[in-house]
Design an enzyme around this catalytic site. Sequence first.
Site, short mmCIF file in Angstrom:
data_model
loop_
_atom_site.label_atom_id
_atom_site.label_comp_id
_atom_site.label_asym_id
_atom_site.label_seq_id
_atom_site.Cartn_x
_atom_site.Cartn_y
_atom_site.Cartn_z
N SER A 137 0.85 -1.19 0.00
CA SER A 137 0.00 0.00 0.00
C SER A 137 0.89 1.24 0.00
CB SER A 137 -0.90 0.02 1.25
OG SER A 137 -1.52 1.28 1.42
N TYR A 150 -1.23 -0.93 10.73
CA TYR A 150 -1.32 -1.20 9.30
C TYR A 150 -0.09 -0.75 8.52
CZ TYR A 150 -3.40 -1.15 4.59
OH TYR A 150 -3.67 -1.36 3.26
#
Length: 253
Positions: A137, A150
């Site tokens: 990401s 995350y």
Amino acid sequence: MSLPWSCAWIIGASSGMGRELARLLDGRVAYVAVSARSEGALTNLARESRTIHAYPLDVTGPDDVATAARAIEATGGPIDLVVLSAGAWTLMDAADLDIDAVRRGVEVNYMGTIHGLAAVLPGMLARGRGHIAIMASVAGYRGLPRSIAYGPTKAALINLAETLRVELAGKGITVSLINPGFVDTPLTRTNPFPMPGLMTAEAAARRILRGLERRRFEIAFPFGFTMAMKALRTMPTVAYLWIMRRTVMRNAA
């Protein structure tokens, strides 16, 4: 038009980008294996398809992942494309540090990828061919507020993909790194903040497939948002931290 793989395995295919990518491969790849914890979602996907087959599993269990890989290859032949996209996301402030949520992020996002890698890499090395795609990401480019559970896992995956790309380049194995921005998925729909450049999962899957067909290393999208994040990545740390404090943290207060 057929695609350059005979047997593809998508881990993290019960929803979002993984599910949409499986749909794009359906009928264009002879055997498409899909895995996730949600057996019902996978079964429905397979039922609606031509060449998709469901293999439910929990990526945090290395034995389960290895068993699934053997079952796939026993029926569909050697896995020549694996997309490692299982993910967990918990929005968290430092003041609300939740060890269990952080551990889950590590176990699903990073170790889940390692488990998938361990299940397919020996066979690919023995055959001298294969394609590994790792879902990271743009959140892994730099430290972002509220991303304790995350962002660090995605940074680790970026590092992992770079390492694998270098080590496997001369062994016939392609490594691709997928760095999406904001995509409309069940994981992001609970975000309580604006998401610039938000894309549908279907549009994101099309970008991913195009990049995989071209054997690109980094597949990042959408263009404008990822370019902005890349600019922050190359910015001196002191300047980046100042911007974060003056903009993101002030707006979150």
